[in-house]
Design a protein around this motif. Structure first.
Motif, PDB file in Angstrom:
ATOM      1  N   TYR A   1       1.112  -1.378  -0.086  1.00 46.97           N
ATOM      2  CA  TYR A   1       0.225  -0.372  -0.295  1.00 46.97           C
ATOM      3  C   TYR A   1       0.918   1.047  -0.452  1.00 46.97           C
ATOM      4  O   TYR A   1       0.639   2.053  -0.913  1.00 46.97           O
ATOM      5  CB  TYR A   1      -1.006   0.062   1.245  1.00 46.97           C
ATOM      6  CG  TYR A   1      -1.790   1.411   1.508  1.00 46.97           C
ATOM      7  CD1 TYR A   1      -3.038   1.666   0.356  1.00 46.97           C
ATOM      8  CD2 TYR A   1      -1.161   1.967   2.238  1.00 46.97           C
ATOM      9  CE1 TYR A   1      -3.790   2.132   0.739  1.00 46.97           C
ATOM     10  CE2 TYR A   1      -2.167   3.455   2.474  1.00 46.97           C
ATOM     11  CZ  TYR A   1      -3.497   3.803   1.739  1.00 46.97           C
ATOM     12  OH  TYR A   1      -4.243   5.040   1.452  1.00 46.97           O
ATOM     13  N   LEU A   2       2.218   1.416   1.149  1.00 45.40           N
ATOM     14  CA  LEU A   2       2.648   2.845   0.648  1.00 45.40           C
ATOM     15  C   LEU A   2       3.729   2.566  -0.091  1.00 45.40           C
ATOM     16  O   LEU A   2       3.674   3.770  -0.558  1.00 45.40           O
ATOM     17  CB  LEU A   2       3.771   2.579   2.459  1.00 45.40           C
ATOM     18  CG  LEU A   2       4.355   3.976   2.489  1.00 45.40           C
ATOM     19  CD1 LEU A   2       4.035   4.712   3.162  1.00 45.40           C
ATOM     20  CD2 LEU A   2       5.347   3.281   3.738  1.00 45.40           C
ATOM     21  N   ALA A   3       4.551   1.601  -1.088  1.00 41.19           N
ATOM     22  CA  ALA A   3       4.618   1.610  -2.621  1.00 41.19           C
ATOM     23  C   ALA A   3       3.718   2.107  -3.489  1.00 41.19           C
ATOM     24  O   ALA A   3       4.194   3.037  -3.961  1.00 41.19           O
ATOM     25  CB  ALA A   3       5.093   0.335  -3.092  1.00 41.19           C
TER      26      ALA A   3
ATOM     27  N   THR B   1       1.623  11.882   1.406  1.00 42.02           N
ATOM     28  CA  THR B   1       1.816  10.377   1.419  1.00 42.02           C
ATOM     29  C   THR B   1       3.717  10.457   1.737  1.00 42.02           C
ATOM     30  O   THR B   1       3.909   9.253   2.183  1.00 42.02           O
ATOM     31  CB  THR B   1       2.391   9.913   0.331  1.00 42.02           C
ATOM     32  OG1 THR B   1       0.924   9.704  -0.429  1.00 42.02           O
ATOM     33  CG2 THR B   1       2.143   8.199  -0.263  1.00 42.02           C
ATOM     34  N   PHE B   2       4.295  10.919   1.195  1.00 44.41           N
ATOM     35  CA  PHE B   2       5.684  11.239   2.076  1.00 44.41           C
ATOM     36  C   PHE B   2       5.632  11.274   4.220  1.00 44.41           C
ATOM     37  O   PHE B   2       6.919  11.099   4.252  1.00 44.41           O
ATOM     38  CB  PHE B   2       6.657  12.435   1.107  1.00 44.41           C
ATOM     39  CG  PHE B   2       7.703  12.649   1.928  1.00 44.41           C
ATOM     40  CD1 PHE B   2       8.879  11.314   0.981  1.00 44.41           C
ATOM     41  CD2 PHE B   2       8.747  13.432   2.694  1.00 44.41           C
ATOM     42  CE1 PHE B   2      10.012  11.873   1.786  1.00 44.41           C
ATOM     43  CE2 PHE B   2       9.980  13.427   2.754  1.00 44.41           C
ATOM     44  CZ  PHE B   2      11.284  12.697   2.593  1.00 44.41           C
ATOM     45  N   ASN B   3       4.604  12.838   4.217  1.00 49.22           N
ATOM     46  CA  ASN B   3       5.053  12.686   5.696  1.00 49.22           C
ATOM     47  C   ASN B   3       4.852  11.453   5.576  1.00 49.22           C
ATOM     48  O   ASN B   3       4.527  10.582   7.230  1.00 49.22           O
ATOM     49  CB  ASN B   3       3.966  13.198   6.089  1.00 49.22           C
ATOM     50  CG  ASN B   3       4.737  15.510   5.821  1.00 49.22           C
ATOM     51  OD1 ASN B   3       5.629  15.012   5.071  1.00 49.22           O
ATOM     52  ND2 ASN B   3       4.436  15.345   7.352  1.00 49.22           N
ATOM     53  N   LEU B   4       3.242   9.932   5.090  1.00 47.58           N
ATOM     54  CA  LEU B   4       3.401   8.484   5.904  1.00 47.58           C
ATOM     55  C   LEU B   4       4.636   8.462   5.941  1.00 47.58           C
ATOM     56  O   LEU B   4       4.450   7.176   6.632  1.00 47.58           O
ATOM     57  CB  LEU B   4       2.086   8.432   4.725  1.00 47.58           C
ATOM     58  CG  LEU B   4       1.501   7.041   5.200  1.00 47.58           C
ATOM     59  CD1 LEU B   4       0.930   7.147   6.550  1.00 47.58           C
ATOM     60  CD2 LEU B   4       0.430   6.277   4.319  1.00 47.58           C
ATOM     61  N   ALA B   5       5.209   8.222   4.688  1.00 48.64           N
ATOM     62  CA  ALA B   5       6.411   7.254   4.973  1.00 48.64           C
ATOM     63  C   ALA B   5       7.404   7.564   6.306  1.00 48.64           C
ATOM     64  O   ALA B   5       7.941   6.536   6.461  1.00 48.64           O
ATOM     65  CB  ALA B   5       7.064   7.319   3.370  1.00 48.64           C
ATOM     66  N   LEU B   6       7.066   8.984   6.357  1.00 49.11           N
ATOM     67  CA  LEU B   6       8.095   9.221   7.368  1.00 49.11           C
ATOM     68  C   LEU B   6       8.070   8.731   8.827  1.00 49.11           C
ATOM     69  O   LEU B   6       8.543   8.300   9.767  1.00 49.11           O
ATOM     70  CB  LEU B   6       8.721  11.007   7.233  1.00 49.11           C
ATOM     71  CG  LEU B   6       8.931  11.675   6.218  1.00 49.11           C
ATOM     72  CD1 LEU B   6       9.089  12.963   6.277  1.00 49.11           C
ATOM     73  CD2 LEU B   6      10.544  10.954   5.889  1.00 49.11           C
TER      74      LEU B   6
ATOM     75  N   SER C   1      11.981   0.905   4.038  1.00 52.59           N
ATOM     76  CA  SER C   1      13.260  -0.780   3.637  1.00 52.59           C
ATOM     77  C   SER C   1      12.711  -1.295   2.759  1.00 52.59           C
ATOM     78  O   SER C   1      12.889  -1.585   1.307  1.00 52.59           O
ATOM     79  CB  SER C   1      14.117  -0.666   4.719  1.00 52.59           C
ATOM     80  OG  SER C   1      15.086  -1.422   4.089  1.00 52.59           O
ATOM     81  N   ARG C   2      11.034  -1.727   3.499  1.00 53.34           N
ATOM     82  CA  ARG C   2      10.274  -2.777   2.368  1.00 53.34           C
ATOM     83  C   ARG C   2      10.031  -1.910   1.369  1.00 53.34           C
ATOM     84  O   ARG C   2      10.236  -2.867   0.592  1.00 53.34           O
ATOM     85  CB  ARG C   2       9.683  -3.328   3.650  1.00 53.34           C
ATOM     86  CG  ARG C   2      10.282  -4.400   4.816  1.00 53.34           C
ATOM     87  CD  ARG C   2       8.774  -5.238   5.743  1.00 53.34           C
ATOM     88  NE  ARG C   2       7.872  -4.089   5.805  1.00 53.34           N
ATOM     89  CZ  ARG C   2       8.010  -3.629   7.035  1.00 53.34           C
ATOM     90  NH1 ARG C   2       8.949  -4.326   8.039  1.00 53.34           N
ATOM     91  NH2 ARG C   2       7.094  -3.197   7.629  1.00 53.34           N
TER      92      ARG C   2
ATOM     93  N   ALA D   1      11.177   6.040  -1.640  1.00 50.58           N
ATOM     94  CA  ALA D   1      12.512   5.828  -0.871  1.00 50.58           C
ATOM     95  C   ALA D   1      13.141   6.422  -0.075  1.00 50.58           C
ATOM     96  O   ALA D   1      13.648   6.330   1.062  1.00 50.58           O
ATOM     97  CB  ALA D   1      11.784   3.926  -1.203  1.00 50.58           C
ATOM     98  N   LEU D   2      13.933   5.805  -0.721  1.00 44.70           N
ATOM     99  CA  LEU D   2      15.679   6.228  -0.402  1.00 44.70           C
ATOM    100  C   LEU D   2      15.626   7.821   0.353  1.00 44.70           C
ATOM    101  O   LEU D   2      16.039   7.830   1.278  1.00 44.70           O
ATOM    102  CB  LEU D   2      15.818   6.381  -2.172  1.00 44.70           C
ATOM    103  CG  LEU D   2      17.242   4.952  -2.070  1.00 44.70           C
ATOM    104  CD1 LEU D   2      17.140   5.334  -3.667  1.00 44.70           C
ATOM    105  CD2 LEU D   2      17.550   4.059  -1.434  1.00 44.70           C
TER     106      LEU D   2
END
Length: 747
Positions: free
Chosen positions: A343-345, A368-373, A381-382, A399-400
């Protein structure tokens, strides 16, 4: 022709058709000019066959149909041309369609003797009927007729069905607004009679905010949908966010569609639902549409209170649908890591697609970027590992960037699929990802050596130079064949290294840091094909380098099947023709890469690379990173005033004699600005202090002359520091002290 034959022909024609009388005034040009084929095989002219000259549009159309049916299309063409020159409106075209039927128009269009005019007439008919069939006022009147007598209702349903998918939105809108159960039943029954065209709009209605609409959509889909459409009913059937009546309706619909007993819906389960939704989302994530064509997609529009049809690029449709399915799978079991990752990807990929390659992801609340953080380094990493495995570059880049901000040094030693995802990204077949991985690692500031440290410097060095070269490795046990294939790849623009064994290919791939792909002949030895691929994929340095297997056509299916679980593997049919190989190879490699870097981006990468190299040199991290390979590119950048400072600072951290010589060269070149020479002098002094004196007496003499000639106070002082680091003996010190004149007068 005899008189009897003429009479028989005329009688036959009278029985075939009757002429219409003029029904309206028709503005037409003079009668058509005589065509080459004015006399038929029977000796009759077109006028003889028609008995009278056609004047009205109806008569002209009748003449065209009659003459064509009698095999005299060439004679009919003039009347068809006259009909079109009269520019018939939609009402007249529809009247002709009702009289002759759409098949007549199609038959005329397929007659080559009537083209292109007959094709123009067919398109006018289709356009007129489309406008008529989709007229909102007409559709609404037909929907209103559903409340009439049974006969009126049946007629309305037939006409609604002929209009296709366009009737679904107004029916669903009335269902959204209606509070009358009887009226809702009428509308729902109408939907069940409309067939396949309304299935896509009903699938979109499954995501409506109103519980009533979701239930009705599930009920109707149970009657209309095919097994492929069952995918969209799994979430309504098992999500805990759905009310009980929607779940029951969706399960019943699933049972009907999948051919199961509706009384045994318990045979369907939540685990199966989540697995199906996850796999479907993953399949859409894997797709890489490069075509610019758009695709239709139906969505629920809250403002319109119904579904609407949109046209979006194919790649965006895949990402939108994939994100929805991934979210529905997540609702089934929110704590499953693989579904979280997908989902995040998907969310990162969609947002990256929408902002474009050269734009940063939006940041701030709700992005979405803040969600990733917020999801933490392990989850991100996954995502990175999944993105690289599926070749989805945009989400890998996102992701990087997130890992650079929230990651830790432990990421360099984690084991995801037997290698660190961050280190694997250094060899991903896209230079944007490679550079992002290098800078992310540098942000983590490793305190000890790690696999891939030299690769980081290689990537930064390449950024200093621009695009750099493209390299490939060819592994083939036959030297002549290997050299031939190397030559083919060289013609395609790759600097190619041929080796004879799988083991040698692995070593070459880990030694070189600019390998675009590794080509393996299908029958290689020491290691064999399967072992070589397994080892290449298990090592972080080669895990994401594309592998190309070449061999005969007869083995393609077998080898593709045996390597299907390995990512970034392509089989090409062996050929000595460059075009043949290129046509197979280029689409594969191009599909893994992002658009070419613009000049502005290359400049940004160069500046960022130089910053990080100078940071390594000044932060005492040279025990981890070997800066020697960056030396020559650094000297080339000194002439750029905006880059000179960081370039010289980095040179000051490279422990080689040539680095000291480079600094001396800058100091003793009068064309450089004084401030640039000053920085070079300070770095030379620092270098001598740290690594010892490495330059020869001639170069020392050149520095002394530069010191004596320097008029700029800051440059003179910097050069004085160099002179001081040369360890002058007592005699030289004494001479300098005696020559010194204080600035102020002695008392």
């Amino acid at each position: 022709m005899s008189l009897n034959n003429r009479i028989l022909a005329l009688i036959a024609l009278v029985f075939l058709c009757a002429l219409s009388t003029p029904s309206s005034v028709w503005s037409q040009e003079p009668p058509p000019a005589t065509t080459p084929e004015t006399t038929t095989a029977t000796g009759l002219t077109a006028d003889d066959l028609l008995l009278s000259k056609p004047e009205t549009p109806e008569q002209l159309m009748q003449a065209v149909v009659q003459l064509t049916d009698l095999g005299h299309a060439a004679s009919a063409k003039a009347y068809l041309d006259q009909l079109l020159k009269g520019n018939p409106d939609d009402e007249l075209i529809l009247k002709l369609r009702d009289k002759y039927g759409p098949a007549a128009f199609l038959r005329l269009a397929n007659n080559k003797k009537l083209q292109p005019e007959s094709i123009t007439l067919l398109k006018k008919m289709e356009s007129a009927f489309r406008a008529y069939a989709t007229d909102p006022s007409r559709i609404n009147s037909l929907i209103d007729a559903l409340s009439g007598t049974p006969t009126e209702r049946d007629i309305a349903i037939i006409q609604l069905k002929s209009a296709g998918e366009i009737v679904a939105p107004p029916i669903l809108k009335q269902l959204s607004q209606s509070q009358d159960p009887a009226r809702n039943d009428e509308l729902t029954f109408a939907l069940t009679q409309l067939g396949d065209p309304v299935v896509p709009p009903l699938i979109a209605a499954l995501r409506a905010p109103q519980e009533k609409i979701r239930k009705i959509a599930a009920d109707v889909l149970g009657d209309l949908a095919r097994p492929a459409d069952a995918l969209y009913l799994w979430n309504p059937a098992f999500s805990q966010s759905q009310p009980q009546n929607v779940q029951v309706a969706a399960r019943m619909a699933l049972a009907k569609i999948l051919g199961k007993n509706p009384r045994k819906t318990y045979e369907l389960n939540r685990h199966e639902a989540q697995l199906i939704l996850k796999n479907a989302a993953l399949n859409l994530y894997q797709k890489h549409e490069t075509k610019s064509e758009t695709q239709p997609i139906w969505v629920w529009d809250n403002a319109a209170q119904t579904v609407v049809k949109k046209e979006l690029p194919a790649q965006e449709v895949n990402l939108v649908e994939g994100l929805r399915l991934a979210k529905e799978a997540l609702e089934m079991s929110p704590d499953k890591q693989d579904v979280q990752t997908l989902y995040l990807a998907m969310a990162l990929a969609l947002e990256a697609y929408q902002v474009g390659w050269n734009q940063p992801l939006p940041e701030g609340p709700g992005t979405t970027f803040n969600l990733a953080l917020l999801s933490g380094p392990s989850a991100v990493s996954r995502v990175l590992a999944l993105a690289m495995k599926q070749g989805h570059t945009p989400s890998a880049l996102a992701a990087l960037k997130a890992l650079g901000q929230i990651g830790s040094r432990t990421l360099l030693h984690e084991q995801l699929d037997k290698h660190s995802s961050l280190i694997a990204a250094l060899n991903y077949p896209d230079r944007r990802v490679q550079f992002a991985a290098a800078t992310a690692i540098l942000q983590l500031d490793p305190a000890k050596p790690f696999p891939g440290a030299n690769r980081v410097i290689s990537i930064l060095t390449r950024a200093l130079r621009g695009e750099g070269t493209q390299a490939a490795i060819v592994v083939d046990s036959s030297i002549p064949r290997g050299q031939t294939m190397a030559g083919v790849f060289h013609e395609l623009g790759y600097e190619t290294t041929p080796v004879q064994t799988g083991m040698a290919g692995f070593k070459a791939a880990t030694d070189r840091m600019d390998v675009e792909f590794i080509a393996l002949e299908y029958n290689i030895a020491r290691w064999g094909l399967s072992q070589t691929i397994a080892n290449l994929r298990a090592d972080s340095r080669t895990a994401n380098i594309p592998i190309v297997i070449y061999g005969p056509l007869r083995l393609q299916n077998k080898i593709e099947y045996s390597t299907r679980y390995y990512p970034l593997v392509k089989y090409v049919v062996e050929s000595e023709n460059t075009d043949d190989i290129g046509s197979q190879l280029k689409p594969f490699l191009d599909g893994l890469k992002t658009p070419e870097l613009t000049g502005e981006l290359r400049s940004e990468y160069r500046a960022a690379a130089l910053y990080w190299l100078s940071h390594i040199a000044s932060s005492q991290r040279t025990n981890i990173y070997d800066l020697k390979q960056a030396e020559q590119p650094l000297l080339d950048l000194v002439s750029d005033r905006s880059l000179a400072s960081n370039a010289l600072i980095t040179l000051g951290g490279i422990p080689t004699r040539t680095a000291q010589e480079d600094l001396v060269q800058v100091i003793t070149t009068p064309t450089y600005e004084a401030d640039v020479r000053e920085i070079a002098a300070l770095q030379l002094a620092f270098h001598i202090q740290k690594f010892g004196l490495m330059i020869d007496t001639m170069q020392i003499s050149a520095v002394q002359k530069a010191y004596q000639a320097a008029k700029d106070p800051k440059l003179n002082t910097a050069l004085a520091s160099v002179m001081g680091t040369l360890m002058p003996d007592s005699k030289v010190v004494g001479e300098r002290l005696q020559k010194f004149q204080p600035a102020g007068a002695l008392p």
